[in-house]
Design a protein around this motif. Structure first.
Motif, PDB file in Angstrom:
ATOM      1  N   ILE A  86       0.852  -1.191   0.000  1.00  0.00           N
ATOM      2  CA  ILE A  86       0.000   0.000   0.000  1.00  0.00           C
ATOM      3  C   ILE A  86       0.889   1.242   0.000  1.00  0.00           C
TER       4      ILE A  86
ATOM      5  N   LYS B  97      -3.778   5.803   0.297  1.00  0.00           N
ATOM      6  CA  LYS B  97      -5.199   5.486   0.225  1.00  0.00           C
ATOM      7  C   LYS B  97      -5.983   6.754   0.490  1.00  0.00           C
ATOM      8  N   GLU B  98      -7.199   6.803  -0.064  1.00  0.00           N
ATOM      9  CA  GLU B  98      -8.055   7.972   0.121  1.00  0.00           C
ATOM     10  C   GLU B  98      -9.500   7.609  -0.164  1.00  0.00           C
TER      11      GLU B  98
ATOM     12  N   TYR C 139     -13.590   3.990  -1.667  1.00  0.00           N
ATOM     13  CA  TYR C 139     -12.297   3.912  -1.012  1.00  0.00           C
ATOM     14  C   TYR C 139     -11.272   3.453  -2.034  1.00  0.00           C
ATOM     15  N   ARG C 140     -10.315   4.330  -2.369  1.00  0.00           N
ATOM     16  CA  ARG C 140      -9.268   3.974  -3.326  1.00  0.00           C
ATOM     17  C   ARG C 140      -7.988   3.623  -2.598  1.00  0.00           C
ATOM     18  N   ILE C 141      -7.320   2.590  -3.114  1.00  0.00           N
ATOM     19  CA  ILE C 141      -6.055   2.128  -2.544  1.00  0.00           C
ATOM     20  C   ILE C 141      -5.025   2.148  -3.664  1.00  0.00           C
ATOM     21  N   TYR C 142      -3.964   2.922  -3.476  1.00  0.00           N
ATOM     22  CA  TYR C 142      -2.888   3.030  -4.457  1.00  0.00           C
ATOM     23  C   TYR C 142      -1.747   2.125  -4.001  1.00  0.00           C
ATOM     24  N   THR C 143      -1.309   1.218  -4.889  1.00  0.00           N
ATOM     25  CA  THR C 143      -0.289   0.249  -4.532  1.00  0.00           C
ATOM     26  C   THR C 143       0.866   0.300  -5.516  1.00  0.00           C
TER      27      THR C 143
ATOM     28  N   THR D 287      -3.926   0.757  -8.961  1.00  0.00           N
ATOM     29  CA  THR D 287      -4.967   1.312  -8.098  1.00  0.00           C
ATOM     30  C   THR D 287      -6.124   0.322  -7.976  1.00  0.00           C
TER      31      THR D 287
ATOM     32  N   TYR E 190     -11.163  -1.026   5.326  1.00  0.00           N
ATOM     33  CA  TYR E 190     -10.344   0.055   4.764  1.00  0.00           C
ATOM     34  C   TYR E 190      -9.506   0.716   5.860  1.00  0.00           C
TER      35      TYR E 190
END
Length: 127
Positions: A42, A45-46, A56-60, A64, A84
């Motif tokens: 991770i 996240k936002e 809920y977005r998770i940037y990895t 994404t 989350y």
């Protein structure tokens, strides 16, 4: 034989056909759900505003993803906000996802399950 004697048989046949149709549709949907299991770190996240309210977005380090409530295909989760909140930036997780990434439609794979990976990857998010 009167009309009333045939009624239970008709109901049973209808229920049988409906049950078979349900499992056929479920099987096809499950086979085409784009399920995947991978290991990601991770990076950020936002909560992002959308026309539906928000997601809920998770940037990895591998792209994404989103976290949304799911029920039925690919598992079930109705406590997305809690899940989350448990994700930690900089931590590597083994994730299970459903769906597809489609940039034109702004669609992301949905994380349905996650657990902290045995192998942590430090600095995976460094450019």
């Amino acid at each position: 034989m009167s009309y009333d004697d045939e009624m239970p048989l008709g109901c049973a046949a209808f229920l049988l056909v409906a049950l078979v149709a349900f499992f056929l549709i479920y099987g096809v949907a499950r086979a085409n759900s784009g399920e995947d299991i991978s290991s990601v770190t991770i990076c950020a996240k936002e909560r992002s505003a959308t026309s539906d309210g928000g997601e809920y977005r998770i940037y990895t380090d591998h792209g994404t993803y989103v976290m949304e409530d799911v029920f039925f295909i690919g598992g079930h989760r109705l406590n997305t906000a809690d899940d989350y909140g448990r994700l930690r930036v900089g931590t590597t997780y083994d994730i299970h996802t459903v769906g597809w990434r489609n940039g034109f439609l702004s669609m992301f794979k949905n994380i349905t399950e996650f657990k902290k990976s045995q192998t942590q990857v430090p600095n995976a998010c460094d450019g």
